[in-house]
Enzyme design. Structure first.
Site, mmCIF file in Angstrom:
data_model
loop_
_atom_site.group_PDB
_atom_site.id
_atom_site.type_symbol
_atom_site.label_atom_id
_atom_site.label_comp_id
_atom_site.label_asym_id
_atom_site.label_seq_id
_atom_site.Cartn_x
_atom_site.Cartn_y
_atom_site.Cartn_z
ATOM 1 N N GLU A 146 55.242 -31.911 -16.661
ATOM 2 C CA GLU A 146 54.348 -31.936 -15.502
ATOM 3 C C GLU A 146 53.235 -32.970 -15.693
ATOM 4 O O GLU A 146 52.498 -32.941 -16.681
ATOM 5 C CB GLU A 146 53.728 -30.549 -15.267
ATOM 6 N N GLU A 240 52.441 -23.504 -5.602
ATOM 7 C CA GLU A 240 51.525 -23.071 -6.652
ATOM 8 C C GLU A 240 50.140 -22.902 -6.040
ATOM 9 O O GLU A 240 49.628 -23.819 -5.391
ATOM 10 C CB GLU A 240 51.495 -24.129 -7.756
HETATM 11 MN MN MN Z 1 51.391 -27.472 -11.221
#
Ligand code: MN
Length: 289
Positions: A146, A240
């Protein structure tokens, strides 16, 4: 394409009650997949999770951010070894749950560094990830790194930097994980990085600029979803969002979740599911033009 939600939309704890709530409510909100944060893999009941996922016909992925004690860029070989062991266990957990993806900040600690990454720290992380990628491949698990903002890692903050790091790892079982919340802070725009990363994009987080309701902040989702369509992205797209209404001590404090941006998880999640699917449907129609 699997549309998912991060479990912290529903629960901050991952014992039986929390896990049951998160899995059932993710399904009820209309999602295909739940992303479970493995902040404490040693105490995570993978067989219980596997059963609940089967019972609710829900796909799963897992994510985590490493800590100072498990930082793969550390100059202390014992810390790197601890990080590698922890990630090996996470790979085993993903496989046991029937999942195929492990993502997040799995290449450094998720924290504000006070100095740039060192060449040796970077090399140490790349080497460890190469070994982990092989092990994960044998387990049928794919790794995605990420890209997060400068306050959460010093290794890479943009999609193009991530491509450079992938080249250093040199393993096909590792891809880039982009998150619109972080892109909104670091990238020049929300479209170009998706085209740059192209076929090496393996995982996507959809987050608003303040991590609250989608569409209520400054993220240019129109451009981002056009980018996904342009590169024919077909991997997971996971919502998210964090609020002080649902607190996981480890994760919430690290991410600075100090205020309450929502308190109705069900409404937030159902809204996000509609928002993401509507955006994807709109950009799908571009191919007809
Ligand atoms: Mn994230």
């Amino acid at each position: 394409m699997l549309i998912g939600a991060h479990a912290l939309v529903f629960t901050g704890s991952f014992e039986q009650a929390g896990l049951t709530t998160a899995i059932e409510k993710t399904k009820q909100a209309g999602f295909d997949l739940i992303e479970i944060p493995l902040m404490d893999p040693a105490n995570f009941d993978r067989m219980l999770a596997a059963r609940l996922l089967r019972d609710n016909d829900l796909a799963v992925s897992a994510s985590l951010g490493l800590s100072e004690a498990t930082d793969l860029t550390s100059g202390d070989p014992a810390v790197v070894a601890a990080g590698e062991r922890m990630l090996e266990e996470c790979i085993d957990i993903v496989q046991a749950m029937g999942g195929t993806r492990l993502c997040g900040v799995i290449y450094s600690a998720m924290k504000k560094y006070m100095e740039p990454v060192t060449a040796s720290g970077r090399a140490s992380s790349a080497a460890a990830l190469g070994r982990l990628a092989s092990r994960a491949e044998d387990a049928g698990v794919h790794l995605s790194l990420e890209v997060v903002n400068r306050y959460e890692t010093n290794v890479m903050n943009t999609g193009r930097q991530a491509l450079g790091f992938l080249d250093e790892i040199g393993h096909s079982n590792v891809s880039v994980h982009l998150d619109t919340y972080h892109m909104n802070i670091e990238e020049s725009d929300l479209y170009t990085p998706v085209l740059d990363v192209d076929t090496r994009l393996g995982y996507v987080h959809i987050g608003e600029s303040h991590r609250g309701y989608l569409g209520s902040g400054t993220v240019d989702f129109g451009s981002f979803f056009r980018g996904l369509a342009r590169v024919s992205y077909d991997g997971p797209v996971v919502f998210e969002s964090f609020s002080s209404a649902v607190v996981n001590q480890d994760l919430s404090r690290m991410l600075g979740i100090w205020r309450n941006l929502w308190d109705d998880s069900d409404d937030l999640a159902a809204h996000a599911n509609r928002f993401i699917r509507d955006q994807l449907r709109a950009v799908e129609s571009i191919s007809l033009h």
